[in-house]
Design an enzyme around this catalytic site. Structure first.
Site, short mmCIF file in Angstrom:
data_model
loop_
_atom_site.label_atom_id
_atom_site.label_comp_id
_atom_site.label_asym_id
_atom_site.label_seq_id
_atom_site.Cartn_x
_atom_site.Cartn_y
_atom_site.Cartn_z
N ARG A 182 -24.72 -9.56 3.60
CA ARG A 182 -25.69 -9.22 2.55
C ARG A 182 -27.02 -8.72 3.15
O ARG A 182 -27.68 -7.87 2.56
CB ARG A 182 -25.94 -10.43 1.64
CG ARG A 182 -24.83 -10.60 0.61
CD ARG A 182 -25.17 -11.72 -0.34
NE ARG A 182 -24.19 -11.82 -1.41
CZ ARG A 182 -24.17 -12.80 -2.30
NH1 ARG A 182 -25.08 -13.75 -2.27
NH2 ARG A 182 -23.26 -12.81 -3.25
N GLY A 236 -15.79 -13.67 -5.57
CA GLY A 236 -15.19 -14.89 -5.03
C GLY A 236 -14.53 -14.70 -3.67
O GLY A 236 -15.12 -14.16 -2.74
N GLY A 281 -20.27 -13.98 -8.43
CA GLY A 281 -20.38 -14.22 -9.86
C GLY A 281 -20.73 -12.98 -10.67
O GLY A 281 -20.20 -12.76 -11.76
N LYS A 283 -7.00 -20.27 -10.59
CA LYS A 283 -6.95 -20.76 -11.97
C LYS A 283 -7.15 -19.69 -13.04
O LYS A 283 -8.03 -18.87 -12.94
CB LYS A 283 -8.02 -21.84 -12.16
CG LYS A 283 -7.71 -23.11 -11.40
CD LYS A 283 -8.75 -24.14 -11.71
CE LYS A 283 -8.35 -25.50 -11.18
NZ LYS A 283 -9.42 -26.48 -11.43
C1 3PG Z 1 -24.50 -15.58 -5.38
O1 3PG Z 1 -24.36 -15.86 -4.19
O2 3PG Z 1 -23.57 -15.66 -6.19
C2 3PG Z 1 -25.83 -15.06 -5.82
O3 3PG Z 1 -26.73 -15.04 -4.77
C3 3PG Z 1 -26.35 -15.85 -6.99
O4 3PG Z 1 -26.58 -17.17 -6.63
P1 3PG Z 1 -26.51 -18.31 -7.75
O5 3PG Z 1 -25.08 -18.41 -8.17
O6 3PG Z 1 -27.05 -19.55 -7.10
O7 3PG Z 1 -27.39 -17.84 -8.89
MG MG Z 2 -22.91 -17.62 -7.46
#
Ligand code: 3PG
Ligand code: MG
Length: 435
Positions: free
Chosen positions: A55, A372, A395, A215
């Site tokens: 990142r 993921g 996410g 899942k």
């Molecule tokens: C992640 O790694 O999914 C993002 O940096 C967001 O982080 P968070 O899920 O803690 O908001």
């Molecule tokens: Mg996250």
């Protein structure tokens, strides 16, 4: 204090999906301006050391380009999920890898607002880069608190959001700021939006999606959205077991969410109505235990022994998937087809990923992966550099696959009339006092 004049020149607008537009840093006039860049440097770390700089490395282009244009580049990010100020979530460990990625020194401030930060910024020269401490040390960040957003905004003349992977959060630094300063998408945000747009919003058809992972329960919205968008939905991993079970098959000791059988049947029904072909495994690699190199055999999905568990899709399934993909122009990939972390249950994932990578290199398939476990599964298959695009997002990628609007992206949108209007066209709507 904000510097005089708009940091935007005309024609710095990007068109995606016809009507949705966002500004990029192209032609952004940042010379001598303080530019707040929201990056997502939330990287894995162990014992105070960053263990994967992906990142950071992917965020570097925006910072380098802004610095080269004479901006004072001020980097905002979060790291982990601290509850207030917690030393173990200090971002100081990011300074060194960030400096390495951008090829120059990075200044450090141990807060993200307040007099010390102001002092540091006032001392910056054009082209300098500074990293501020974790925005989540202030609980107001996650509340998108207007006063906190205003305090951040006071530090800059323009705002660049390069954090697609945090765009599913409506926080002060990811959403609020975009309304207070002239705002643009950074290079990584731009790349993500362009790749994702090509993959699902305006894809070359036929389009297929591979959805795997453990899942079904975590991917219901995602599956529901995808059946209405793709021609082929290939389901793998543990979640395929729930679908097989819903079709009346015995899955032995396999991971299976039996209480979701009705939901799985509803998804199959919805797919039929939408003319989306669902592709499920026809054979499986089964073992008595979840362990590296566990004794295993290939069986038909109609003959899974009661004392065995499915740990991978079988060779006939991999071949059938490849066969389907052979007629496709676009592939979106989320989730592995088997327990890829333990050999030899990574075979189906590897075989399909490597085939898709070859096809991509031949220019016959556009491949976009993310979310993921997907990135590590594809990296393990050795195709990371060969896919058309691999997202840095977890996410946020999933929420995008679910068809949800990401607040961080939505806040960057500008309306066509803001472009045609007589004003500067920066889309700040006067709130940031642009121009
Ligand atoms: C992640 O790694 O999914 C993002 O940096 C967001 O982080 P968070 O899920 O803690 O908001
Ligand atoms: Mg996250």
């Amino acid at each position: 204090m904000r510097a005089e004049g708009s940091p935007f020149r005309p024609n710095s607008i990007q068109i995606i999906k016809g009507a949705v537009m966002f500004r990029t840093i192209d032609k952004l006039d940042v010379q001598g301006k303080r530019v707040l860049v929201r990056a997502d440097l939330n990287v894995p770390a162990k014992d105070g050391k960053v263990t994967d700089t992906t990142r950071i490395d992917r965020s570097a282009a925006t910072l380098i380009q802004l610095a080269a244009k004479g901006a004072k580049v001020i980097v905002l990010t979060h790291f982990g999920r601290p509850k207030g100020r917690e030393d173990k979530y200090s971002q100081k460990l990011l300074v060194e890898p960030l400096a390495k990625a951008v090829g120059k020194a990075v200044a450090w401030a141990d807060d993200c607002i307040g007099p010390d930060v102001e002092k540091l910024i006032a001392s910056m020269k054009d082209g300098d880069i500074a990293l501020l401490e974790n925005v989540r040390f202030h609980p107001e960040e996650e509340k998108n608190d207007p006063a906190f957003a205003k305090a951040l905004a006071a530090l800059g003349d323009a705002y660049v959001n390069d954090a697609f992977s945090t765009a599913h959060r409506a926080h002060a630094s990811t959403e609020g700021l975009a309304h207070l300063l002239p705002a643009a998408a950074g290079r990584l945000m731009q790349a993500e939006l362009e790749a994702l747009g090509k993959a699902l919003e305006a894809p070359e058809k036929p389009v297929a999606a591979i959805v795997g992972g453990a899942k079904v329960s975590t991917k219901l919205d995602l599956l529901g959205n995808l059946v209405s968008k793709v021609d082929y939905l290939i389901i793998g991993g543990g979640m395929a077991n729930t679908f097989l079970f819903a079709q009346g098959k015995q899955v032995g000791k396999s991971l299976c969410e039996k209480d979701l059988a009705d939901t799985a049947r509803a998804i199959l029904e919805k797919a039929k109505e939408a003319k989306c072909h669902i592709v499920l495994p026809v054979d499986a690699v089964v073992a008595g235990e979840f362990a590296e190199n566990a004794a295993n055999e290939v069986v038909s999905v109609d003959a899974v022994p009661a004392d065995k568990m499915i740990l991978d899709a079988g060779p006939a399934s991999a071949e059938a998937i490849i066969d389907r993909l052979g007629g496709c122009k676009t592939l979106v990939w989320n989730g592995p087809l088997g327990a890829f972390e333990i050999a030899p249950f990574d075979k189906a994932t590897n075989a399909v990923a490597q085939w898709a990578a070859e096809r991509t290199l031949q220019g016959k398939l556009l491949t976009v992966g993310g979310g993921g476990d997907t990135v590590s599964a594809l990296a393990k298959a050795g195709v990371e550099e060969k896919f058309s695009y691999i997202s840095t997002a977890g996410g946020a990628f999933l929420e995008w696959l679910e068809g949800k609007e990401l607040p961080g992206v939505a806040a960057l949108h500008v309306q066509p009339e803001q472009v045609r209007g007589t004003g500067c066209g920066c889309g700040a709507g006067g709130a940031g006092g642009c121009g």
